[in-house]
Write an enzyme that holds these catalytic residues in place. Structure first.
Site: not given
Length: 516
Positions: A278, A342, A395
């Protein structure tokens, strides 16, 4: 009539404040089920003590006892949040501990409410344990959904120590495993007390049965299908947060990824998919085609690169109006094959809730920058043959059961890229453990890549196929495991643990109608 065990008399005689302190200690004991300890003994003992307290004390104290248990549990399990505050300068570092305590107290409300309701429905230990097990699982489900959700550290994570029990997550999810942890605690509590109660013997036998499942199932399970032909190159850059926040840190992050990848390729490795962590590239890739070509230089023709990056939106004058934490899939010529933004952002990390109120109070988000990230649309499946169908996750998203894959287009592989360098010694292994639970729930392998660890490959039963060493630059070429058939959880999502929870609570209510 049931006969009271001496320990119940002692617990009943404790001063109220001391009983609350014991509940806090029981919760801290339960946190030993989380990594880096990862022992199911902690949750079983802690929950047994909580159940004994709930049965021994007046029902008017149940909420406080559940709250104390939850506070101790989260306070010990979430210490990594305080570590994250040491990597920013907008707020005093000590505020990290205030955040841990405040969040722990808020999350403890869920357990407090479960304890309150369970104790009002039942006073005797056996039905109380069953009802509380069901309500505990429902409370965890609610914790993962309400107020944007925070599903970190389900109590059932401790069962990863016993892979046979952990496999039951394919049926009832991680939240169902948490209910089983309460049942195991009830089993121990019933062995100590609950003499003469209806259902005592079956409850006592529940924990030995779970131990038998945990130890026996791996010995009789069918072997996993052979791996697919897809080769994944996992690249751990070794660049920590302190390095990245120094002058030139963004460039060093990119250079470390490129150099590590070229080192692997120079050794003759021929991956189909290279995976970087990430936020490896914190430059707007869509605006920089030359940079994209530099990133993929030397990749085999058939290979693709998946990297964390940032997407930007600009107004007519070129000013940045929004940004997204993104994952990009690049082909070997630097073309963008796909982008995933995300969707489940971290409150206080990637955006500041109630910014108009929070900023005057001196609060800021942990990730540097004044512009909040824009959330994406949710789970997708990338299909670019000959690669397998890939579900990209970034994440924090991997901690949410039932929310990481597109159920209308089931993938073959989950790839989660993360930056756990913020999270001290306990956060990364806890994060990795939750990725293992998602693999079991969905029956899908998980490839996980971070800059400093834990990075590795997880098979669809939650087994650790490959784990890179923490804190250093490293890489590994691994064959993607084959997916399993859709599990019951994969078909039902959170409905599976909810139904299991209701079944347990219903059994408890039925037993509660029997006097002995």
């Amino acid at each position: 009539m049931t006969e009271q065990h001496p320990i119940m008399h002692r617990l009943a005689a404790l001063p109220r404040l001391l009983a609350f302190a014991v509940a806090v200690g029981a919760g801290a004991l339960g946190a030993l089920g989380f990594e880096p300890v990862g022992s199911i003994a902690g949750p079983v003992l802690g929950l047994a003590l909580l159940l004994l307290l709930l049965a021994a004390r007046p029902r008017g104290q149940a909420f406080a006892l559940g709250l104390g248990f939850g506070f101790g549990n989260f306070l010990l399990g979430l210490t990594w949040i305080a570590t994250a505050f040491s990597f920013q300068s907008a707020m005093p570092v000590w505020m990290g501990w205030v955040a841990v305590a405040g969040l722990s107290l808020f999350l403890a409300l869920y357990i407090g409410l479960a304890a309150l309701i369970a104790r009002r429905l039942a006073a005797r230990l056996v039905p109380l344990a069953l009802i509380f097990a069901g309500l505990f699982a429902l409370a965890e489900i609610g914790r993962g959904l309400l107020f944007t959700g925070f599903a970190w550290n389900p109590m059932g994570a401790g069962w990863l120590q016993l892979p046979g029990v952990a496999q039951l997550a394919a049926l009832v999810g991680a939240n169902g495993l948490s209910a089983l942890a309460v049942i195991a605690g009830g089993s121990l509590a019933a062995l100590i007390a609950a003499r003469g109660e209806a259902g005592r013997l079956p409850l006592i036998l529940a924990f030995p049965l779970l131990l038998g499942i945990g130890l026996g199932v791996p010995r009789i399970q069918k072997p996993l299908p052979p791996p697919t032909g897809t080769k994944l190159l996992l690249v751990q850059t070794g660049v920590g947060i302190a390095d990245k926040h120094q002058d030139g840190g963004f460039q060093r992050s990119v250079e470390a990824a490129v150099l590590r990848t070229r080192l692997a390729l120079s050794g003759g490795l021929k991956p189909d998919l290279v995976i970087w962590p990430e936020a490896t590239v914190e430059y707007p890739l869509e605006e920089l085609p030359d940079l994209r070509r530099e990133l993929v230089a030397g990749l085999p023709e058939q290979a693709s690169l998946m990297t964390g990056g940032v997407a930007l939106w600009r107004d007519a004058d070129g000013r940045i109006t929004a940004a997204a934490n993104s994952a990009y899939l690049l082909d070997s010529r630097g073309g963008i094959r796909a982008r995933y933004d995300k969707a489940h952002l971290v409150p206080g990390g990637e955006y500041l809730p109630l910014r108009a109120i929070a900023e005057p109070l001196g609060l800021a988000r942990l990730v540097p920058g004044a512009l909040d990230f824009r959330p994406g649309d949710g789970p997708v499946t990338w299909r670019f043959p000959p690669l397998p169908g890939i579900a990209p996750n970034i994440c924090y998203e991997i901690i949410f059961p039932g929310a990481i894959v597109d159920r209308a287009d089931r993938p073959d592989l989950i790839v989660t890229i993360s930056n756990d360098a913020w999270f001290g010694p306990s956060g990364p292994p806890q994060h990795h453990a939750q990725a293992r639970l998602r693999a079991i729930e969905e029956g899908l392998p998980v490839a996980r890549v971070t800059p400093t660890g834990l990075s590795g490959l997880i098979d669809p039963r939650g087994g650790l196929v490959e784990t890179l060493p923490r804190g250093v630059a490293a890489h590994a070429l691994v064959a993607a495991p084959a997916p399993l058939k859709p599990t019951p959880f994969a078909r039902l999502g959170l409905l599976a643990p909810a139904l299991f929870a209701l079944l347990l609570a219903g059994l408890g209510l039925m037993l509660n109608r029997k006097k002995t």
